[in-house]
Design a protein around this motif. Sequence first.
Motif, PDB file in Angstrom:
ATOM      1  N   GLN A 112       0.812  -1.214   0.000  1.00 54.84           N
ATOM      2  CA  GLN A 112       0.000   0.000   0.000  1.00 54.84           C
ATOM      3  C   GLN A 112       0.848   1.268   0.000  1.00 54.84           C
ATOM      4  N   ASP A 116       0.737   4.166  -2.838  1.00 55.45           N
ATOM      5  CA  ASP A 116       0.502   5.577  -2.503  1.00 55.45           C
ATOM      6  C   ASP A 116       1.623   6.474  -3.010  1.00 55.45           C
ATOM      7  N   ASP A 117       2.855   6.041  -2.828  1.00 55.07           N
ATOM      8  CA  ASP A 117       4.002   6.830  -3.304  1.00 55.07           C
ATOM      9  C   ASP A 117       3.986   6.958  -4.824  1.00 55.07           C
TER      10      ASP A 117
END
Length: 128
Positions: A112, A116-117
């Motif tokens: 996750q 997200d990055d």
Amino acid sequence: MEEIEGDRLPDPPAGATRLTATVHAVRRRPVSALGPEDLRLLIRQNIGLPHLLPRAVDVLRADPLAEGDLYEGDLLSTVLTRDRAAWAGAPQAARALRLFVAAMDDVPPDLQGEVDDFLALSARLARL
């Protein structure tokens, strides 16, 4: 990769590491014949990214958690963690991956943060 890039590496030297010998061998295969582990290996070494990232995205669309030799999702992890320059060289693949991972329902918790990055990075690239 050698044919696409026009750069044939000499045979690995005697005593070369397994990684070096494997990279040399995999670079000689047609891109269309590369499986998840081959892609993971070359992409992790930042080899041929403009050619391999689009192929990896295609593999991931068919199997988001495609597994090389390490763990389920290792190809996705490797692709997500390439730097800005890599994605700037493959903008269509970056857009396709962004749409794909943004729509993923069941992202494994250990991936996750990488998702997200990547979404933040690709959003910055899209504004350029």
